[in-house]
Structures are given as C-alpha cells and as structure tokens.
Design a protein around this motif. Structure first.
Motif, PDB file in Angstrom:
ATOM      1  N   CYS A   1      11.211  24.609  -6.311  1.00  0.00           N
ATOM      2  CA  CYS A   1      11.640  24.284  -4.875  1.00  0.00           C
ATOM      3  C   CYS A   1      12.818  24.644  -4.573  1.00  0.00           C
ATOM      4  CB  CYS A   1      11.415  22.842  -4.752  1.00  0.00           C
ATOM      5  SG  CYS A   1       9.851  21.676  -5.047  1.00  0.00           S
ATOM      6  N   LEU A   2      12.694  25.048  -3.215  1.00  0.00           N
ATOM      7  CA  LEU A   2      14.054  25.496  -2.377  1.00  0.00           C
ATOM      8  C   LEU A   2      14.620  24.262  -1.725  1.00  0.00           C
ATOM      9  CD1 LEU A   2      16.047  27.986  -1.758  1.00  0.00           C
ATOM     10  CD2 LEU A   2      14.685  28.335   0.063  1.00  0.00           C
TER      11      LEU A   2
ATOM     12  N   ILE B   1      16.970  25.322 -19.172  1.00  0.00           N
ATOM     13  CA  ILE B   1      15.619  25.456 -18.626  1.00  0.00           C
ATOM     14  C   ILE B   1      15.866  25.829 -17.161  1.00  0.00           C
ATOM     15  CG2 ILE B   1      13.199  24.329 -17.709  1.00  0.00           C
ATOM     16  CD1 ILE B   1      14.035  22.223 -19.903  1.00  0.00           C
ATOM     17  N   ASP B   2      16.811  25.325 -16.697  1.00  0.00           N
ATOM     18  CA  ASP B   2      17.024  26.007 -15.141  1.00  0.00           C
ATOM     19  C   ASP B   2      17.785  27.154 -15.157  1.00  0.00           C
ATOM     20  OD1 ASP B   2      18.448  25.701 -12.683  1.00  0.00           O
ATOM     21  OD2 ASP B   2      20.088  25.725 -13.451  1.00  0.00           O
TER      22      ASP B   2
ATOM     23  N   ILE C   1      13.428  19.066 -14.332  1.00  0.00           N
ATOM     24  CA  ILE C   1      13.693  19.962 -15.612  1.00  0.00           C
ATOM     25  C   ILE C   1      14.684  20.870 -15.397  1.00  0.00           C
ATOM     26  CG2 ILE C   1      11.413  19.466 -16.516  1.00  0.00           C
ATOM     27  CD1 ILE C   1      10.497  22.370 -15.960  1.00  0.00           C
ATOM     28  N   GLY C   2      14.976  21.089 -14.188  1.00  0.00           N
ATOM     29  CA  GLY C   2      16.250  22.253 -14.001  1.00  0.00           C
ATOM     30  C   GLY C   2      16.494  22.193 -12.350  1.00  0.00           C
ATOM     31  N   ARG C   3      17.918  22.466 -12.551  1.00  0.00           N
ATOM     32  CA  ARG C   3      18.360  22.499 -11.123  1.00  0.00           C
ATOM     33  C   ARG C   3      19.520  23.370 -10.867  1.00  0.00           C
ATOM     34  NH1 ARG C   3      19.910  17.166 -10.311  1.00  0.00           N
ATOM     35  NH2 ARG C   3      18.468  16.693  -8.875  1.00  0.00           N
TER      36      ARG C   3
ATOM     37  N   TRP D   1      10.658  21.422 -11.159  1.00  0.00           N
ATOM     38  CA  TRP D   1       9.944  19.994 -11.450  1.00  0.00           C
ATOM     39  C   TRP D   1       8.841  20.237 -12.443  1.00  0.00           C
ATOM     40  CZ3 TRP D   1      11.279  15.060  -9.627  1.00  0.00           C
ATOM     41  CH2 TRP D   1      12.303  15.104  -8.708  1.00  0.00           C
ATOM     42  N   ARG D   2       8.603  19.383 -13.377  1.00  0.00           N
ATOM     43  CA  ARG D   2       7.456  19.174 -14.060  1.00  0.00           C
ATOM     44  C   ARG D   2       6.411  18.495 -13.331  1.00  0.00           C
ATOM     45  NH1 ARG D   2       4.722  15.712 -17.247  1.00  0.00           N
ATOM     46  NH2 ARG D   2       6.586  14.342 -17.325  1.00  0.00           N
TER      47      ARG D   2
END
Length: 753
Positions: free
Chosen positions: A41-42, A338-339, A17-19, A26-27
């Motif tokens: 997450c990294l 969202i990101d 959902i975002g980067r 992530w969902r």
C-alpha cells in the motif's frame, strides 16, 4: 490502517510485515479466493506534498503494477491485482515464504553462502532476468534484498517498482526527469552512476555485484561513503572474487568479472548468455540454439571517453546520498528485511519535487500561463544537476546551470517565486565560491529582499540568505558589517526558532567567528564556548558541528596566547574527528596541523616536528605531494627544523616547498611568499645575509604589489628587509626603512611591534 480493514471489499489486511518511507506491506487474505496474499500500500499523501508530484507518484505506481502484472515466470514475483481504494494505492502479490539474500547473509553471520547455493542462485536469477529482458523490461534496482530464495529452493526477483518499459522510453523519461533517485549505490552500474541511458546490461552489472557479495561476503566496492562507492563502480577494477575465496570455481570467477565490466559492451550480450555459461560450467550442459535475441542496446558512452576532456561527473540525484543498506548490514533483520524485499522502493519514497515550500507565495502572476508539470520537473532536475556540479567543485559550470534555471523559473513562475529565488540563491553561492564576492553579495541581497517580500522577514529561507550576505561581507574584509548582519539574524532566529535551534546555533557560531576577526577575542571565545557546550548537549560531544565550534574555541585560545588550553582543545578535536570521521578525513588532518602549531608555540618543537612529518606523509597519501595542504604540513616541518637549529635541513625543505608552490600556485600566491620568507630566514641563520636580503626584499616587493604598501604583511616584510640591512652593516639604510615602516603604521593606526 486498522487490522480488520478491507481493501475493495476483498483483501482483508491481517499483519504488517514491512514498512518503507511512504509504503507498507501487509499479509492479507483474499476473501474471494480464500488465499493468503501480500498487499503493498502507498500511504495517503498529506497536503504538504506537491500536487504535481502526487500525480507523478500515482503514474509511477500504476506503471509498476502494469509492468509487474504482465510478467509470468517462476523466477518473478506474481502480481495478482492493483488499484486505488479511498485514496490508497495498492498492489496485490503472491505471499512468498522464504528469505531474501540479505537475510540469508545475515543468518550466516555475514559469511558468504555455500558455493553450490551461490551457483544455483546465479543460474536462476540469470534465467529470470533473461525472461524479463526479452519483455523489454529493465529492473534497475537489482540487489540482495530484492531477490528471494523460497523454502523449496526457488529463487524469485521481487519489486519491479522502478522498472522501465524499453518500448516507452519517452513516457518514463518524463517521469524520471523529477530527479527521483533510482538504484542502490553498492549495486549500481557505471552508466547509471554517470546519468546516461541504461539498458538490460545495467541489470547484468548489478547481478555481478549481487553474485560477488553472496560469494565473498562483501560487495565489490565495500566502502561506507556513498561517493567512494559510486566512484569505485565508475573507475576501479574490482578484485577477482577468488582472491577473497579460493574455493570458488574458475568459471564463476570469470562470469562475475565479465558482468562487472565498466562499459556495457564489455559485458555478456544478455542474461541468457550468462545463464548458459553458468550451466555449462556447472553441469557441462551446452547452450540452447536459436534462443531469442534482444533488440540492439541503447548506445552508452563511457564518461572517461567524453570529448573535450570533460571530467566524469556523477548525476544530480547523488547529492546528499547515503550508501543505504548493504546485505551484510544489521538492519536486515525481522520485518525490516521483508520490507527491503517487498516494500516501496526509493522511486516511491522520495520527497516532493523541488525545494520545500514552507511558506505561502503568490501565484505565477496575472496573465502568466500555468507552467506544465513537465517543465517544472525538468527545471527541478536541472536545479539538482547544478547542485551536484557544485558538490564536485565545478563551480563555474554550476553557476551557469543555476543562472539558466533561474531565468526560466522567473519567466514561468515569477521573479519572487520560492523556486526562482532558490535558483538565484545557488547562483550567489557559486559566485562566492569563484572569488566574485562583490557579485555574490549583490545577488544574496536581492534574494533576501525577495524572500522577505514573499515569505516574511523571519522565515528560515529569508534568514539563510541574509546570513550568507554576512558571510560574503567577511570574505570582502568588511567584518564590522558582517557582525551587524549576523547579530540581526541571530536576534531573529532566537525570536522565531529559539536559542537552541541548530540554525540559531550556527548563526551564533558565525557571530563568534566575526567577533574574532574584529579583534574582540574574549567575546569571541565566550560565545564560541557557549555554542560548543550547547551543541555538545543537543547533538553530542563528537558531532561534527560540535567539533567545528570547539575548533574555533581552540583558535581563539591561541590568539589569546593561551596555548596550553589551545593544544588540549585541538587534540580533543583531532581525536574525536579521527573516531567520527576517520583518521585521514580532511577535518581530522586540519586539527592535527593546528595541534602542531600549538606545540611549536609552546616550545615543544621536537614533538611538533614528528607530528608534521607524519602529517606530511598522510597528506601525501591522501591528496598527493603537490596538494596545498601537503605543502603546508611540510612548511610546518621546515619551521620546526629551524626552531631546533637544524638550519641546513630547514633550508633544504623550505626551498623544495617554495619551488613546488611557485610552480603550482604562482609566484605571488600568499603561500609561496610565506615559503620564500622561510627560505630567507634560513639563509640569515646560516650567515648568508646578502642572499637573505634578496629574499626578504622580493617578498616585500611582491606583497606591496599585491596588497599595497601599508598592508600589515607588507610592513612586516619591510621590517625583515631592514633587519637584514642592519646585519650587513648598512645602518643608515636600515634606519631609514624602519622610519618609513613606523610612519605607515601610524597612518593606518597599527600599533608598533
């Protein structure tokens, strides 16, 4: 990561959902508790990154996780869990259903939000900030994208990724010493911008910026240039929000302006006070008594009040900064929004500390202890500070900073370490910008030799140092040597990078420039034309680099007396720069100036006159009446008045420009002498030959004193002097002076006029 991947055998990643630059959100489904969550997450860090940076990055991540997990308030995003799985750092948070303030503005087509919503959001955010500040936590990146309004109306602050624990300043100061940028320009407080310590009142300033934007549709300083935004925060009083939107309540207008005070002590004491003022203005509710007060704030000294008259500065991390996304940007759509709300902040997506290590280099040296990561981070930060001083034009101070860092890096890392040589390169650069070309040439030469030993003769950094030696040789008037170095660097760049690499084209541009200075005008024109065509093909016809080379094409056309083509090219450059850079950008104004030169050369003095009149007005507005470029435009105005035989006006204009130049630049400055000559020209055309003779002689004497008796400019002035003697009937003196000039021309090999 695969869609079905499990983190720690518990969190199943479902939808991206975002980067961000190095992070993903992530969902996911918590298999243990059967609930939906968001997992940040990294991404795994590749071998190109510095190990010390990786360590610092992980410390940052864990610090954020601990800070965020400790917060328990309905206005703050809940963090459930954090850890590391197969080299991937992760943070598990509640999954929010709603829109961030950036998206809400975007949904509203950049119109401000309804007044009741604005006031409600303000009160909820102030309440949440009051709670976090009481925990000793400062967010430091509060912006519309980090504030979510859920479907049920609840407002939550997200992403404490660059928050700092006030009780542990020593630890986090070591982390921030890496020069990793924190904050977003449109929402940064003056103390953040000036590089000072920040406390909870910095968040209050950012809150003021956010409220201003959602209430009016624009940030308080709505410029596209990051530097203009930063300087606006630091130096400019914002317009009251009600000047943009009259229906805003008066109490809200006053609260926002108080939040936007330039100094921390001018703002409300804490977020609780803000929340109380909003509640009172909204409902008449009185503030609660006995509310918890915060610890005394960290003192902040406004840069305008620094002792010794030092100019305010912007911090090192603002070098090459862009404005980022304002809430009204079209970039806030879909998952990008969202990101912005959930993904990694700028604190996590910055590159490695220090200059890029693109080649192998030797270890610190036999017997030399391995320097600590803290020392390396400090030196990297000081290196960045030196770069920033240079960007602000403080070249002397920048040179001092780089010399000190170079000396410490040489001791810690060795004299040929890339970081040491990077600092010495910047030392040389500051020398070339402070008129010490000979010293710069020696320093660049030594850097080039060190890089050749360490990185190899064809390494880009070696070639960059050699190319700068050529530039400095040109500064010293040693154009033939400069040409030889440029030609050798070009051959190496073409061999190692290819003919169309940007660095290759930049070198070819410089070589065309040196050919022009050697008088090889046809060769210069042909090469500049080729570079312009290549840059247009690769970068676009309106790219600044393309236009720089087209400018050089036009200059060479003028020297070839192809003024019609020069005029057309200068106009093309000026029009493209006006669109790309803005009508009042210095490069645009320079192209307009040269357009006027071309018009004058073509005998179109009336057009040139109008151009210079408008240009002088624009230069005055942009830089002031005494700026050298303003005076250059006014000089062009005077010249074209003379060409139109309006000699009384021309003389008055030339005298005024000359007086300002003498006062601001000095009596022997080349521009001052050009103006004094123009005054003499006007006097001669008005028949005042005795006065003209005094002016011409004074110019000739000054040029002889500064440039030497046989310099072409001195000889031209002596010819002017002889012409005046002729007009005054002093023929024998005129003939004698003409002969002396001719003899000096022959001795220097200068062709006669």
């Amino acid at each position: 990561m695969a869609e079905t991947r499990l983190i720690q055998s518990r969190y199943r990643l479902l939808d991206l959902i975002g980067r961000g630059g190095m992070g993903e959100v992530w969902r996911a489904r918590d298999e243990s508790l059967g609930r939906q969550v968001a997992v940040k997450c990294l991404k795994p860090v590749g071998p190109q990154h510095d190990r010390d940076f990786i360590r610092i990055l992980r410390e940052r991540f864990r610090r954020e996780a601990r800070v965020a997990a400790a917060l328990q308030h309905r206005g703050v995003t809940v963090v459930h869990d954090f850890g590391e799985s197969e080299g991937v750092l992760y943070l598990v948070m509640e999954l929010l259903e709603g829109r961030n303030l950036s998206q809400l503005l975007e949904d509203n087509k950049q119109h401000p939000l309804p007044v009741p919503d604005v006031v409600d959001i303000a009160e909820q955010v102030a309440d949440a900030l009051g709670y976090t500040h009481q925990q000793g936590i400062v967010h430091r990146d509060l912006k519309p994208a980090n504030i979510m309004r859920l479907d049920d109306g609840t407002v939550k602050i997200c992403d404490f990724g660059i928050a700092r624990l006030g009780a542990d300043i020593g630890f986090t100061s070591r982390l921030t010493g890496t020069g990793i940028a924190m904050g977003t320009p449109h929402y940064m407080s003056p103390e953040q911008i000036s590089g000072g310590e920040v406390d909870h009142r910095s968040d209050l300033y950012s809150l003021g910026c956010v409220l201003y934007e959602i209430a009016t549709g624009v940030p308080p300083f709505d410029m596209d240039d990051a530097w203009a935004v930063l300087v606006g925060h630091r130096d400019t009083v914002p317009e009251p929000p009600r000047t943009h939107r009259a229906e805003l309540p008066g109490f809200f207008d006053r609260v926002v302006l108080d939040l936007l005070a330039k100094t921390p002590e001018g703002r409300p004491s804490d977020a609780g006070d803000v929340r109380a003022r909003i509640a009172l203005g909204r409902t008449g509710e009185q503030p609660q008594a006995g509310r918890v007060r915060l610890a005394p704030p960290v003192p902040f000294e406004h840069p305008a009040r620094r002792p010794g008259g030092q100019p305010p500065r912007l911090p090192s991390w603002t070098r090459d900064m862009t404005t980022g996304h304002k809430a009204r940007s079209a970039a806030y759509s879909g998952t990008a929004a969202i990101d912005q709300a959930l993904a990694l902040t700028g604190a996590w997506t910055t590159g490695a500390v220090g200059p890029p290590r693109t080649g192998a280099f030797p270890p610190a040296g036999a017997g030399r202890p391995t320097p600590s990561p803290e020392l390396l981070a400090t030196l990297a930060s000081r290196h960045s500070a030196g770069l920033n001083l240079g960007r602000l034009g403080h070249w002397e101070e920048a040179g001092e900073a780089h010399r000190a860092v170079a000396a410490e890096r040489a001791l810690a890392l060795g004299p040929d370490h890339p970081d040491t040589l990077a600092s010495r390169y910047e030392v040389a650069f500051t020398l070339s910008r402070t008129g010490r070309a000979a010293d710069a040439l020696r320093e660049f030469g030594q850097v080039a030799e060190g890089r050749e030993r360490t990185l190899g003769p064809d390494h880009p950094e070696t070639l960059a140092a050699r190319q700068e030696t050529a530039y400095v040789l040109g500064q010293l008037g040693r154009h033939f040597e400069a040409h030889q170095v440029y030609a050798a660097v070009l051959a190496s760049r073409e061999r190692s990078m290819g003919p169309d690499h940007p660095d290759t084209l930049r070198c070819r541009h410089n070589l065309a420039f040196s050919l022009s200075r050697l008088g090889r005008l046809e060769d210069s024109y042909r090469m500049a034309r080729e570079v312009a065509d290549a840059r247009s093909r690769l970068l676009g016809a309106t790219h600044p680099d393309t236009l720089v080379t087209l400018y050089e094409v036009a200059y060479t056309l003028g020297r070839l007396d192809r003024w019609t083509e020069a005029l057309q090219t200068y106009r093309e450059v000026a029009q493209a720069r006006a669109v790309t850079l803005g009508a009042h950008h210095p490069d645009t104004l320079s192209a307009r100036y040269e357009t006027g030169i071309s018009l004058g050369r073509l005998g179109r003095s009336a057009e040139a006159l109008e151009l210079y009149r408008a240009l002088a007005d624009d230069r005055t507005r942009v830089a002031g009446p005494e700026d050298p470029e303003t005076l250059r435009a006014r000089h062009g105005l005077a010249v074209n008045l003379g060409r139109m035989a309006r000699w009384d006006e021309a003389l008055a204009e030339s005298r005024e420009v000359c007086a300002i130049r003498e006062r601001t630049l000095g009596p022997d400055h080349p521009d001052t002498l050009v103006s004094r000559r123009e005054v003499a020209v006007g006097l001669g055309w008005l028949g005042r030959w005795a006065d003209a003779l005094s002016g011409y002689r004074a110019v000739a004497d000054a040029r002889e004193r500064v440039l030497g008796a046989d310099h072409p400019d001195t000889l031209a002035s002596r010819n002017d002097e002889a012409h005046c003697l002729e007009q005054l009937g002093r023929g024998p003196e005129a003939v004698d002076l003409y002969r002396r000039v001719a003899d000096l021309r022959r001795q220097r090999g200068i062709p006669p006029h």
